[in-house]
Design a protein around this motif. Structure first.
Motif, mmCIF file in Angstrom:
data_model
loop_
_atom_site.group_PDB
_atom_site.id
_atom_site.type_symbol
_atom_site.label_atom_id
_atom_site.label_comp_id
_atom_site.label_asym_id
_atom_site.label_seq_id
_atom_site.Cartn_x
_atom_site.Cartn_y
_atom_site.Cartn_z
ATOM 1 N N THR A 38 56.022 29.935 74.001
ATOM 2 C CA THR A 38 54.871 30.398 73.221
ATOM 3 C C THR A 38 55.178 31.674 72.446
ATOM 4 O OG1 THR A 38 53.995 31.620 75.108
ATOM 5 C CG2 THR A 38 53.198 29.349 74.803
ATOM 6 N N ALA A 39 56.247 32.363 72.808
ATOM 7 C CA ALA A 39 56.610 33.599 72.117
ATOM 8 C C ALA A 39 56.962 33.339 70.652
ATOM 9 C CB ALA A 39 57.779 34.280 72.823
ATOM 10 N N ILE A 40 57.457 32.160 70.358
ATOM 11 C CA ILE A 40 57.818 31.835 68.967
ATOM 12 C C ILE A 40 56.571 31.893 68.091
ATOM 13 C CG2 ILE A 40 58.671 30.017 67.434
ATOM 14 C CD1 ILE A 40 60.454 29.114 69.833
ATOM 15 N N ASN A 41 55.497 31.225 68.515
ATOM 16 C CA ASN A 41 54.261 31.248 67.736
ATOM 17 C C ASN A 41 53.649 32.644 67.695
ATOM 18 O OD1 ASN A 41 54.362 28.541 67.003
ATOM 19 N ND2 ASN A 41 53.248 27.893 68.817
ATOM 20 N N ARG A 42 53.780 33.375 68.793
ATOM 21 C CA ARG A 42 53.239 34.741 68.844
ATOM 22 C C ARG A 42 53.947 35.621 67.820
ATOM 23 N NH1 ARG A 42 49.068 36.680 71.540
ATOM 24 N NH2 ARG A 42 49.360 38.704 72.446
ATOM 25 N N VAL A 43 55.262 35.538 67.756
ATOM 26 C CA VAL A 43 56.022 36.346 66.801
ATOM 27 C C VAL A 43 55.653 35.943 65.371
ATOM 28 C CG1 VAL A 43 58.342 36.861 65.923
ATOM 29 C CG2 VAL A 43 57.904 36.847 68.395
ATOM 30 N N ARG A 44 55.515 34.664 65.121
ATOM 31 C CA ARG A 44 55.125 34.213 63.774
ATOM 32 C C ARG A 44 53.748 34.750 63.399
ATOM 33 N NH1 ARG A 44 57.665 28.289 64.663
ATOM 34 N NH2 ARG A 44 59.797 28.844 64.099
ATOM 35 N N LEU A 45 52.813 34.749 64.347
ATOM 36 C CA LEU A 45 51.490 35.302 64.086
ATOM 37 C C LEU A 45 51.584 36.797 63.783
ATOM 38 C CD1 LEU A 45 48.396 35.206 64.016
ATOM 39 C CD2 LEU A 45 48.431 35.506 66.516
ATOM 40 N N ILE A 46 52.335 37.509 64.585
ATOM 41 C CA ILE A 46 52.508 38.948 64.364
ATOM 42 C C ILE A 46 53.087 39.192 62.972
ATOM 43 C CG2 ILE A 46 53.799 40.992 65.102
ATOM 44 C CD1 ILE A 46 53.596 39.788 68.008
ATOM 45 N N GLN A 47 54.083 38.422 62.601
ATOM 46 C CA GLN A 47 54.693 38.567 61.277
ATOM 47 C C GLN A 47 53.682 38.288 60.163
ATOM 48 O OE1 GLN A 47 58.413 39.083 60.239
ATOM 49 N NE2 GLN A 47 57.646 40.389 61.869
ATOM 50 N N GLN A 48 52.868 37.275 60.338
ATOM 51 C CA GLN A 48 51.848 36.970 59.327
ATOM 52 C C GLN A 48 50.853 38.113 59.200
ATOM 53 O OE1 GLN A 48 50.396 33.276 60.921
ATOM 54 N NE2 GLN A 48 51.640 32.039 59.530
ATOM 55 N N LEU A 49 50.444 38.672 60.328
ATOM 56 C CA LEU A 49 49.484 39.769 60.295
ATOM 57 C C LEU A 49 50.095 41.017 59.675
ATOM 58 C CD1 LEU A 49 47.778 39.194 63.768
ATOM 59 C CD2 LEU A 49 46.883 38.607 61.497
#
Length: 120
Positions: free
Chosen positions: A41-52
């Motif tokens: 799940t860290a992959i999606n979390r990092v992508r979300l952080i990057q988008q934000l």
């Protein structure tokens, strides 16, 4: 997965991932040897952080909003904060569109042949 694997899969530097942890945006466990370990799940979390981050949110703002994202609930305050960020982004988009249109106008104007500017 180890931090290097997460960095490769998300195309985010190891240094950035460590920073995300320091800011409370990303969590890991530790192996017996002390290496950081992340779940899938860290992959999606990092992508979300990057988008934000890409949308211009600060790490403090992201840290304040992620618990609501994780719980899939929001508060009136978090909705207000998100709406304010959305409005800020919409303003930036409008300003960028104006700049784009001006550039297009300049390109059109400079694309027309002008004997006074023909240096060949």
């Amino acid at each position: 997965m180890r931090i290097g694997d997460l960095a490769t899969r998300t195309q985010v530097s190891v240094r950035a991932l460590r920073y995300y942890e320091e800011q409370g945006l990303l969590a890991s466990t530790r192996s017996r040897s002390g290496q950081r370990l992340y779940g899938d799940t860290a992959i999606n979390r990092v992508r979300l952080i990057q988008q934000l981050y890409g949308a211009g949110l600060s790490s403090k703002t992201i840290a304040e909003l992620l618990p609501c994202v994780d719980a899939k609930v929001s508060t009136p305050e978090s909705r207000e904060r998100l709406a304010a960020e959305r409005d800020r982004i919409n303003t930036q988009i409008a300003e960028l569109m104006i700049a784009r249109d001006r550039l297009n106008d300049m390109i059109d104007l400079t694309s027309r042949p002008n004997p006074k500017c023909d240096y060949v």
